[in-house]
Design a protein around this motif. Sequence first.
Motif, short mmCIF file in Angstrom:
data_model
loop_
_atom_site.label_atom_id
_atom_site.label_comp_id
_atom_site.label_asym_id
_atom_site.label_seq_id
_atom_site.Cartn_x
_atom_site.Cartn_y
_atom_site.Cartn_z
N THR A 357 -21.91 18.42 6.66
CA THR A 357 -21.68 17.52 5.54
C THR A 357 -22.91 16.67 5.23
O THR A 357 -23.11 16.25 4.08
CB THR A 357 -20.47 16.61 5.80
OG1 THR A 357 -20.67 15.88 7.03
CG2 THR A 357 -19.19 17.42 5.93
N ASN A 358 -23.73 16.43 6.23
CA ASN A 358 -24.98 15.71 6.01
C ASN A 358 -26.05 16.61 5.38
O ASN A 358 -26.73 16.22 4.42
CB ASN A 358 -25.49 15.15 7.34
CG ASN A 358 -26.70 14.26 7.16
OD1 ASN A 358 -26.70 13.37 6.32
ND2 ASN A 358 -27.74 14.50 7.94
N PHE A 361 -26.53 17.60 1.31
CA PHE A 361 -27.40 16.92 0.34
C PHE A 361 -28.86 17.30 0.52
O PHE A 361 -29.61 17.46 -0.45
CB PHE A 361 -27.21 15.41 0.45
CG PHE A 361 -25.77 15.01 0.28
CD1 PHE A 361 -25.19 15.03 -0.98
CD2 PHE A 361 -25.00 14.66 1.37
CE1 PHE A 361 -23.85 14.70 -1.13
CE2 PHE A 361 -23.66 14.33 1.21
CZ PHE A 361 -23.08 14.35 -0.04
N SER A 368 -27.00 16.95 -6.28
CA SER A 368 -25.71 17.04 -5.59
C SER A 368 -25.10 15.68 -5.30
O SER A 368 -23.93 15.59 -4.92
CB SER A 368 -25.85 17.81 -4.29
OG SER A 368 -26.68 17.12 -3.38
N THR A 369 -25.88 14.61 -5.47
CA THR A 369 -25.36 13.26 -5.20
C THR A 369 -24.65 12.65 -6.39
O THR A 369 -24.15 11.52 -6.31
CB THR A 369 -26.49 12.31 -4.75
OG1 THR A 369 -27.41 12.14 -5.84
CG2 THR A 369 -27.22 12.86 -3.55
N ARG A 371 -21.95 11.39 -8.50
CA ARG A 371 -20.61 11.01 -8.07
C ARG A 371 -19.52 11.83 -8.72
O ARG A 371 -18.44 12.02 -8.15
CB ARG A 371 -20.37 9.51 -8.34
CG ARG A 371 -21.11 8.60 -7.36
CD ARG A 371 -20.74 7.15 -7.60
NE ARG A 371 -21.21 6.69 -8.91
CZ ARG A 371 -20.95 5.48 -9.42
NH1 ARG A 371 -20.20 4.63 -8.74
NH2 ARG A 371 -21.43 5.12 -10.59
N ASP A 376 -19.76 14.05 -1.93
CA ASP A 376 -19.86 13.08 -0.84
C ASP A 376 -18.56 12.93 -0.06
O ASP A 376 -18.57 12.43 1.07
CB ASP A 376 -20.29 11.71 -1.39
CG ASP A 376 -19.29 11.15 -2.41
OD1 ASP A 376 -18.94 11.89 -3.36
OD2 ASP A 376 -18.88 9.99 -2.27
N ARG A 377 -17.46 13.41 -0.63
CA ARG A 377 -16.18 13.26 0.08
C ARG A 377 -16.19 14.04 1.40
O ARG A 377 -15.53 13.62 2.36
CB ARG A 377 -15.01 13.70 -0.80
CG ARG A 377 -14.83 15.21 -0.95
CD ARG A 377 -13.76 15.54 -1.98
NE ARG A 377 -13.42 16.96 -2.00
CZ ARG A 377 -14.13 17.89 -2.62
NH1 ARG A 377 -15.22 17.55 -3.28
NH2 ARG A 377 -13.74 19.14 -2.59
N TRP A 379 -18.71 14.43 3.51
CA TRP A 379 -19.34 13.61 4.55
C TRP A 379 -18.45 12.43 4.93
O TRP A 379 -18.26 12.13 6.11
CB TRP A 379 -20.70 13.08 4.09
CG TRP A 379 -21.37 12.29 5.18
CD1 TRP A 379 -22.16 12.79 6.18
CD2 TRP A 379 -21.26 10.89 5.42
NE1 TRP A 379 -22.57 11.77 7.02
CE2 TRP A 379 -22.02 10.59 6.58
CE3 TRP A 379 -20.59 9.84 4.77
CZ2 TRP A 379 -22.13 9.31 7.08
CZ3 TRP A 379 -20.70 8.55 5.29
CH2 TRP A 379 -21.47 8.30 6.44
N ARG A 380 -17.90 11.75 3.92
CA ARG A 380 -17.05 10.59 4.23
C ARG A 380 -15.83 10.99 5.04
O ARG A 380 -15.44 10.31 5.99
CB ARG A 380 -16.63 9.90 2.92
CG ARG A 380 -17.78 9.17 2.23
CD ARG A 380 -17.33 8.37 1.02
NE ARG A 380 -17.04 9.22 -0.14
CZ ARG A 380 -15.83 9.57 -0.55
NH1 ARG A 380 -14.75 9.16 0.12
NH2 ARG A 380 -15.66 10.33 -1.62
#
Length: 414
Positions: A357-358, A361, A368-369, A371, A376-377, A379-380
């Motif tokens: 997940t890291n 990006f 890809s960043t 929103r 990003d979900r 990774w979170r």
Amino acid sequence: MSISLVIGDGGVVPPPSVRPVANVIHDDAEAVAVARDIAPRLGEGAVERDRKDLFPAAELDIYSTSGLWGMTVPRAYGGAEVSYVTVGNVIQVISAADSSIGQLTQNHLATVAVIRSAGTDEQKADLFAEILRGKRFGNAFSEIGTRTVSDLKTTFVREGQDVIVNGVKHYASGAIAADLVQIVALDDEGRGWLTIADRTASGLTVINDWAAFGQRGTGSGKVLIENVRIPEQRVIAAWKAYLPEKPTPDSAISQFIQAAIDAGIAEAAIAATENFVRTRTRSWVDSPAEKASDDPYTIHAFGGLHVRLSAAKALLDIAGRAIDEAINENSADSVAAAQIATAKAKILTTEIAIESTNRLFELAGTASTNRALGLDRFWRNARVHTLHDPVRWKYAIVGDYYLNGRRPPLHPWS
């Protein structure tokens, strides 16, 4: 449709609506096939649900009425009693679609295991029938403000044919949409019991105050337990599942499901990264490749991710087989072997979930960043979920087992 997590005054959440009777899974092949069939529907809208803090109510109904929540019920009570290899595969498929939905199963299936290990014949007949009809368990276990997660303040006292339970629970994954809430409470000897309350029981209040940046769809809020009356036949001596003289693999089962969720997150993240690199990412300025997907460094990185994901999934299968053996043999050695196999899997699934997940990006690039994409979900979700049961302690129990011959402790976190 999905529903807002904040419902009613002060975030108090009403019980779920009536649902159709669940399908009954008959064997392992059917369990995997059903999971693969419903996964695309569970994954629809996952980005929007995450962005708007929506609870996957309709999706959860699809999942639980599919019969998968009853797949581990013993054959003697009408269930399929699928292998834990199959359980791991199912949880990975569901979690790849939406890891919050995958996590909502974890405490339910762990409770099925406790009922099998510590319930009386009458309790098994009662509760397994409810599960096969489609009833969902929701967790009310953890508390805050104590020295460790195992230190609990919630207690019960006996009164006639009932028990009266009082306490406050946090991180109550699944309680928001449960039919039955399994409350871990201590007796006057400090032993832990599962006291199973109807979600509509007087004095039982579920509040959504879940504020984590990941696994938002679990609704893992707070449960207030104020003089909740529970029939004694719904009180299970969970402590018996962790007796050194008669151990069960229940602790491994709980950890195994957590590991399968993380493997599902990693698999979904890698797939999303690959799709983005193929369709959106540009080659780096110094690369001779026409396409980013032909860049040798990018190809190398994906190779590494797939190798480590394959290793993690292989260890999950090994752990699943070890759990099945421990259920059949029910010896201290087989239980310890299942715990160690599960700890190994938990280590690798945690590490590949965080890494994949890291690197999403890094490999996909700045675009890809955005929103709106919701990438990003992954990774979170991985970062929040892998905080369950830290792997630094998994390394420790594995090392101690092989170096000093010490078996892992018997509790739900090993």
